[in-house]
Design a protein around this motif. Structure first.
Motif, PDB file in Angstrom:
ATOM      1  N   ALA A 114     -48.400  27.145 -52.759  1.00  0.00           N
ATOM      2  CA  ALA A 114     -48.799  25.778 -52.414  1.00  0.00           C
ATOM      3  C   ALA A 114     -48.863  25.558 -50.909  1.00  0.00           C
ATOM      4  O   ALA A 114     -49.520  24.626 -50.444  1.00  0.00           O
ATOM      5  N   ALA A 115     -48.208  26.411 -50.145  1.00  0.00           N
ATOM      6  CA  ALA A 115     -48.287  26.302 -48.687  1.00  0.00           C
ATOM      7  C   ALA A 115     -49.703  26.551 -48.193  1.00  0.00           C
ATOM      8  O   ALA A 115     -50.107  26.044 -47.133  1.00  0.00           O
ATOM      9  N   PHE A 116     -50.474  27.321 -48.963  1.00  0.00           N
ATOM     10  CA  PHE A 116     -51.814  27.731 -48.531  1.00  0.00           C
ATOM     11  C   PHE A 116     -52.926  27.046 -49.324  1.00  0.00           C
ATOM     12  O   PHE A 116     -54.003  26.795 -48.785  1.00  0.00           O
ATOM     13  N   ASP A 117     -52.693  26.765 -50.601  1.00  0.00           N
ATOM     14  CA  ASP A 117     -53.712  26.099 -51.396  1.00  0.00           C
ATOM     15  C   ASP A 117     -53.070  25.112 -52.359  1.00  0.00           C
ATOM     16  O   ASP A 117     -53.139  25.250 -53.587  1.00  0.00           O
ATOM     17  N   GLY A 118     -52.434  24.114 -51.770  1.00  0.00           N
ATOM     18  CA  GLY A 118     -51.760  23.085 -52.556  1.00  0.00           C
ATOM     19  C   GLY A 118     -52.730  22.281 -53.412  1.00  0.00           C
ATOM     20  O   GLY A 118     -53.871  22.037 -53.023  1.00  0.00           O
ATOM     21  N   GLN A 119     -52.243  21.864 -54.548  1.00  0.00           N
ATOM     22  CA  GLN A 119     -53.068  21.128 -55.507  1.00  0.00           C
ATOM     23  C   GLN A 119     -52.909  19.619 -55.337  1.00  0.00           C
ATOM     24  O   GLN A 119     -52.012  19.154 -54.628  1.00  0.00           O
ATOM     25  N   PRO A 120     -53.773  18.843 -56.003  1.00  0.00           N
ATOM     26  CA  PRO A 120     -53.578  17.394 -56.009  1.00  0.00           C
ATOM     27  C   PRO A 120     -52.171  17.054 -56.504  1.00  0.00           C
ATOM     28  O   PRO A 120     -51.682  17.658 -57.464  1.00  0.00           O
ATOM     29  N   GLY A 121     -51.525  16.126 -55.851  1.00  0.00           N
ATOM     30  CA  GLY A 121     -50.175  15.745 -56.230  1.00  0.00           C
ATOM     31  C   GLY A 121     -49.092  16.578 -55.581  1.00  0.00           C
ATOM     32  O   GLY A 121     -47.907  16.367 -55.820  1.00  0.00           O
ATOM     33  N   GLN A 122     -49.497  17.529 -54.721  1.00  0.00           N
ATOM     34  CA  GLN A 122     -48.514  18.413 -54.098  1.00  0.00           C
ATOM     35  C   GLN A 122     -48.352  18.169 -52.594  1.00  0.00           C
ATOM     36  O   GLN A 122     -47.940  19.068 -51.864  1.00  0.00           O
TER      37      GLN A 122
END
Length: 263
Positions: free
Chosen positions: A157-165
């Motif tokens: 998630a540090a590189f390609d975080g999702q919606p809500g993150q």
């Protein structure tokens, strides 16, 4: 650096990736100080592992005084065993998913953001900060004069975080960004810093995911097409401790996965 006859601190060590790391360090001949919140869970873990080479110390990594108490007790145990401190694995982490604007057009509550940043970032830094004065006093070993290692835990998630993150991705991005400056601060002491960024792994946190979210993530794992196993994470921790050329780096452990922008 050898694991045998050294003591390693694992925060979040009573479950999930942290507990798998504890098992791996013990199997390699090390001692482990397990730091976690739930004393009952900790007591159960120690009952399974045995008290000879593992101890549980209650610690809330978002609370400086709680960490200080755990550090004091850990150092006392180290003095009793004679097994010098070898490093810290900062595996405690939380997530509170929330989009920055909700369906009613309201901004999210900063309490959740502060909680995630407090545990994942402040907690990791404070934990390392309080153990480091003891680690840098350890007698250096080998031709490299190495004293120990910090192993931090980031995320895909540090590189390609999702919606809500927003909260989670910000916290794990901070951990990734901390890696190099910490490495440079600690090089003079013979202390290394390695960060691991896992993707979808079987853990208490991912167990809370909905079936929809899990299915969405499974579609973008390249190979192997499954969630990671805690012991696979733990093997990378072992390598991070043992391999002295691993320093100042963030290792993605994700099966080639890149998280999607939409579920």
């Amino acid at each position: 650096m050898k694991i045998q006859d050294r003591t390693f601190v694992v925060s979040g060590g009573a479950s999930g990736l942290g507990l798998a790391t504890v098992h791996t360090i013990l199997a390699a001949g090390g001692n482990v100080a397990i730091l976690d919140l739930n004393a009952d869970t900790g007591a159960s873990v120690i009952q399974q592992l045995g008290p000879s080479h593992a101890r549980f110390f209650t610690a809330d990594v978002s609370d400086t005084d709680s960490i200080a108490s755990a550090v004091k007790d850990t150092i006392q145990w180290i003095k009793e065993t004679g097994k010098e401190l070898g490093g810290v694995v900062a595996a405690a982490g939380v997530s509170t998913p929330a989009k920055i604007i909700d369906r009613h057009g309201e901004g999210f509550d900063m309490t959740g953001f502060d909680f995630v940043m407090g545990v994942n970032v402040r907690g990791s830094v404070d934990l390392c900060r309080q153990f480091l004065p003891h680690l840098v006093q350890v007698e250096p070993e080998g031709e490299d004069k190495e004293r120990g290692v910090l192993v931090l835990v980031s995320s895909s998630a540090a590189f390609d975080g999702q919606p809500g993150q927003v909260s989670y991705a910000a916290s794990k991005g901070a951990i990734a960004s901390l890696t190099l400056p910490l490495t440079r601060d600690l090089a003079r002491y013979g202390v290394r810093v390695v960060t691991i960024a896992p993707s979808l792994f079987d853990s208490g946190m991912t167990a809370l995911m909905s079936d929809k979210v899990r299915a969405s993530l499974m579609k973008v794992v390249e190979f192997p097409a499954r969630a990671g196993k805690p012991e696979e994470f733990a093997r990378v921790v072992k390598e991070a401790i043992s391999n002295s050329m691993l320093n100042g780096t963030v290792i993605r452990l994700d099966g080639g996965m890149r998280m999607p922008s939409k579920m």
